[in-house]
Design a protein around this motif. Structure first.
Motif, PDB file in Angstrom:
ATOM      1  N   ARG A 132       9.468   9.693 -24.761  1.00  0.00           N
ATOM      2  CA  ARG A 132      10.827   9.452 -25.251  1.00  0.00           C
ATOM      3  C   ARG A 132      11.066  10.156 -26.580  1.00  0.00           C
ATOM      4  N   ILE A 133      10.128  10.012 -27.511  1.00  0.00           N
ATOM      5  CA  ILE A 133      10.303  10.617 -28.828  1.00  0.00           C
ATOM      6  C   ILE A 133      10.367  12.137 -28.719  1.00  0.00           C
ATOM      7  N   GLY A 134       9.675  12.694 -27.723  1.00  0.00           N
ATOM      8  CA  GLY A 134       9.659  14.137 -27.558  1.00  0.00           C
ATOM      9  C   GLY A 134      10.969  14.729 -27.087  1.00  0.00           C
ATOM     10  N   VAL A 135      11.815  13.935 -26.414  1.00  0.00           N
ATOM     11  CA  VAL A 135      13.025  14.507 -25.819  1.00  0.00           C
ATOM     12  C   VAL A 135      14.318  13.858 -26.305  1.00  0.00           C
ATOM     13  N   GLU A 136      14.250  12.636 -26.837  1.00  0.00           N
ATOM     14  CA  GLU A 136      15.467  11.956 -27.248  1.00  0.00           C
ATOM     15  C   GLU A 136      15.850  12.347 -28.679  1.00  0.00           C
ATOM     16  N   PRO A 137      17.112  12.193 -29.042  1.00  0.00           N
ATOM     17  CA  PRO A 137      17.516  12.508 -30.420  1.00  0.00           C
ATOM     18  C   PRO A 137      16.719  11.690 -31.435  1.00  0.00           C
ATOM     19  N   ALA A 138      16.340  12.335 -32.534  1.00  0.00           N
ATOM     20  CA  ALA A 138      15.583  11.639 -33.571  1.00  0.00           C
ATOM     21  C   ALA A 138      16.435  10.528 -34.176  1.00  0.00           C
ATOM     22  N   ARG A 139      15.770   9.426 -34.501  1.00  0.00           N
ATOM     23  CA  ARG A 139      16.444   8.287 -35.104  1.00  0.00           C
ATOM     24  C   ARG A 139      16.320   8.352 -36.625  1.00  0.00           C
ATOM     25  N   ASN A 140      17.245   7.671 -37.294  1.00  0.00           N
ATOM     26  CA  ASN A 140      17.194   7.574 -38.750  1.00  0.00           C
ATOM     27  C   ASN A 140      16.253   6.432 -39.114  1.00  0.00           C
ATOM     28  N   LEU A 141      14.967   6.735 -39.237  1.00  0.00           N
ATOM     29  CA  LEU A 141      13.936   5.719 -39.432  1.00  0.00           C
ATOM     30  C   LEU A 141      12.993   6.116 -40.553  1.00  0.00           C
ATOM     31  N   ARG A 142      12.348   5.120 -41.114  1.00  0.00           N
ATOM     32  CA  ARG A 142      11.248   5.305 -42.059  1.00  0.00           C
ATOM     33  C   ARG A 142      10.008   4.740 -41.373  1.00  0.00           C
ATOM     34  N   LEU A 143       8.981   5.575 -41.156  1.00  0.00           N
ATOM     35  CA  LEU A 143       7.867   5.218 -40.296  1.00  0.00           C
ATOM     36  C   LEU A 143       6.532   5.361 -41.018  1.00  0.00           C
ATOM     37  N   TYR A 144       5.662   4.374 -40.801  1.00  0.00           N
ATOM     38  CA  TYR A 144       4.299   4.400 -41.328  1.00  0.00           C
ATOM     39  C   TYR A 144       3.336   4.329 -40.151  1.00  0.00           C
ATOM     40  N   LEU A 145       2.346   5.240 -40.129  1.00  0.00           N
ATOM     41  CA  LEU A 145       1.299   5.251 -39.109  1.00  0.00           C
ATOM     42  C   LEU A 145      -0.059   5.323 -39.791  1.00  0.00           C
ATOM     43  N   ASP A 146      -1.039   4.624 -39.229  1.00  0.00           N
ATOM     44  CA  ASP A 146      -2.399   4.806 -39.724  1.00  0.00           C
ATOM     45  C   ASP A 146      -3.407   4.443 -38.644  1.00  0.00           C
ATOM     46  N   SER A 147      -4.677   4.700 -38.959  1.00  0.00           N
ATOM     47  CA  SER A 147      -5.792   4.255 -38.124  1.00  0.00           C
ATOM     48  C   SER A 147      -7.068   4.411 -38.930  1.00  0.00           C
ATOM     49  N   GLY A 148      -8.142   3.820 -38.420  1.00  0.00           N
ATOM     50  CA  GLY A 148      -9.462   4.135 -38.940  1.00  0.00           C
ATOM     51  C   GLY A 148      -9.964   5.433 -38.327  1.00  0.00           C
ATOM     52  N   TRP A 149     -11.095   5.898 -38.839  1.00  0.00           N
ATOM     53  CA  TRP A 149     -11.720   7.110 -38.287  1.00  0.00           C
ATOM     54  C   TRP A 149     -13.226   7.018 -38.466  1.00  0.00           C
ATOM     55  N   PRO A 150     -14.046   7.359 -37.488  1.00  0.00           N
ATOM     56  CA  PRO A 150     -13.656   7.772 -36.127  1.00  0.00           C
ATOM     57  C   PRO A 150     -13.302   6.551 -35.290  1.00  0.00           C
ATOM     58  N   GLY A 151     -12.862   6.756 -34.093  1.00  0.00           N
ATOM     59  CA  GLY A 151     -12.439   5.636 -33.271  1.00  0.00           C
ATOM     60  C   GLY A 151     -11.152   5.038 -33.781  1.00  0.00           C
ATOM     61  N   ASP A 152     -10.910   3.779 -33.459  1.00  0.00           N
ATOM     62  CA  ASP A 152      -9.739   3.023 -33.896  1.00  0.00           C
ATOM     63  C   ASP A 152      -8.440   3.744 -33.539  1.00  0.00           C
ATOM     64  N   ASN A 153      -8.395   4.358 -32.357  1.00  0.00           N
ATOM     65  CA  ASN A 153      -7.187   5.032 -31.869  1.00  0.00           C
ATOM     66  C   ASN A 153      -6.745   6.185 -32.768  1.00  0.00           C
ATOM     67  N   TYR A 154      -7.719   6.823 -33.405  1.00  0.00           N
ATOM     68  CA  TYR A 154      -7.396   7.903 -34.340  1.00  0.00           C
ATOM     69  C   TYR A 154      -6.639   9.038 -33.655  1.00  0.00           C
ATOM     70  N   GLU A 155      -7.110   9.473 -32.476  1.00  0.00           N
ATOM     71  CA  GLU A 155      -6.534  10.665 -31.847  1.00  0.00           C
ATOM     72  C   GLU A 155      -5.072  10.462 -31.468  1.00  0.00           C
ATOM     73  N   VAL A 156      -4.758   9.308 -30.873  1.00  0.00           N
ATOM     74  CA  VAL A 156      -3.370   9.117 -30.441  1.00  0.00           C
ATOM     75  C   VAL A 156      -2.438   8.919 -31.636  1.00  0.00           C
ATOM     76  N   ASN A 157      -2.929   8.341 -32.709  1.00  0.00           N
ATOM     77  CA  ASN A 157      -2.079   8.196 -33.890  1.00  0.00           C
ATOM     78  C   ASN A 157      -1.851   9.538 -34.562  1.00  0.00           C
ATOM     79  N   ARG A 158      -2.881  10.381 -34.587  1.00  0.00           N
ATOM     80  CA  ARG A 158      -2.700  11.731 -35.122  1.00  0.00           C
ATOM     81  C   ARG A 158      -1.704  12.512 -34.251  1.00  0.00           C
ATOM     82  N   SER A 159      -1.790  12.336 -32.941  1.00  0.00           N
ATOM     83  CA  SER A 159      -0.861  13.022 -32.046  1.00  0.00           C
ATOM     84  C   SER A 159       0.567  12.526 -32.250  1.00  0.00           C
ATOM     85  N   MET A 160       0.729  11.221 -32.452  1.00  0.00           N
ATOM     86  CA  MET A 160       2.068  10.686 -32.710  1.00  0.00           C
ATOM     87  C   MET A 160       2.612  11.232 -34.026  1.00  0.00           C
ATOM     88  N   ARG A 161       1.761  11.333 -35.033  1.00  0.00           N
ATOM     89  CA  ARG A 161       2.199  11.910 -36.307  1.00  0.00           C
ATOM     90  C   ARG A 161       2.661  13.349 -36.097  1.00  0.00           C
TER      91      ARG A 161
END
Length: 243
Positions: free
Chosen positions: A174-203
């Motif tokens: 959805r984020i890849g094709v829909e119009p961007a929203r007016n949002l303030r977003l925080y993302l994080d994870s631990g490293w390694p593991g802790d869903n690091y790859e998908v959070n980096r991809s979302m960033r």
């Protein structure tokens, strides 16, 4: 300021909210900051947080470890680095279902149509989207992103810690094709593991859609942090300040 009130905030007893969207009564606790009952004209921004049983009280939380939300909020306020805020801790029911697709549709409708109007009517809140945030970890991070993306006119800010993006959700599509929203977003994870790859991809995806790190997006990875309340408690002061 507060002069006669307790220097600590107060946390309500569980409040039941009947829901036609989820088919049963949902429970929340509301944290009110120091001075709330003394400064009668002040209105407050609101942070809605998932997994409410893990936020405040060890005897309710998973393995007895909480996010220490009230203590952290009060410390940051004493440092004058945040505005005081209300925190609504929403207790989970079937979190694996209601924090993922398609269950998060009914859960989100409950928050937007039933919970938020009740909170706004019962407490002195600032109701605009830029004063309303949503936050969670793991699956709670996923549903936080969903809520902000689905209802940007309601939630102008979201914090997603150690989120399990791409597991039973279509947010990247959805984020890849829909119009961007007016949002303030925080993302994080631990490293390694802790869903690091998908959070980096979302960033990376959010940056490709025009979000600017340090402005309306903050992404961090923490070496050796694990997937648990202990680590989310240690770093929740960062999204509290960013939001």
């Amino acid at each position: 300021p507060y002069f006669y009130a307790d220097p600590a905030g107060l946390i309500t007893s569980p409040i039941g909210i009947p829901s036609r969207h989820t088919g049963h009564t949902r429970y929340v606790r509301v944290y009110t900051p120091p001075g709330y009952f003394e400064n009668h004209l002040k209105r407050y921004p609101v942070l809605y947080m998932h997994d409410g049983s893990n936020l405040f009280f060890p005897d309710e939380s998973f393995l007895g470890t909480t996010w220490e939300v009230d203590e952290t909020m009060e410390l940051l306020d004493a440092m004058s680095v945040i505005d005081k805020a209300l925190v609504v801790g929403i207790y989970a029911d079937q979190r694996t279902d209601e924090y993922t697709q398609p269950g998060y549709e009914g859960y989100g409708s409950f928050i937007v149509d039933e919970l938020k109007p009740r909170i706004d009517a019962s407490f002195r809140t600032l109701t605009a989207a830029d004063k309303t945030a949503v936050m969670g970890s793991s699956l709670g991070g996923v549903v936080s992103m969903y809520l902000a993306w689905q209802w940007p006119e309601v939630f102008g800010k979201a914090a997603c810690l150690s989120s399990t993006f791409t597991w039973r959700d279509d947010l990247m599509e959805r984020i890849g094709v829909e119009p961007a929203r007016n949002l303030r977003l925080y993302l994080d994870s631990g490293w390694p593991g802790d869903n690091y790859e998908v959070n980096r991809s979302m960033r990376d995806l959010l940056v490709s859609r025009g979000y600017v790190e340090g402005k309306d997006l903050l992404y961090l990875a923490f070496p050796n942090d694990l997937h648990s309340e202990r680590y989310w408690a240690m770093r929740c002061h960062i999204p509290f300040q960013f939001l």
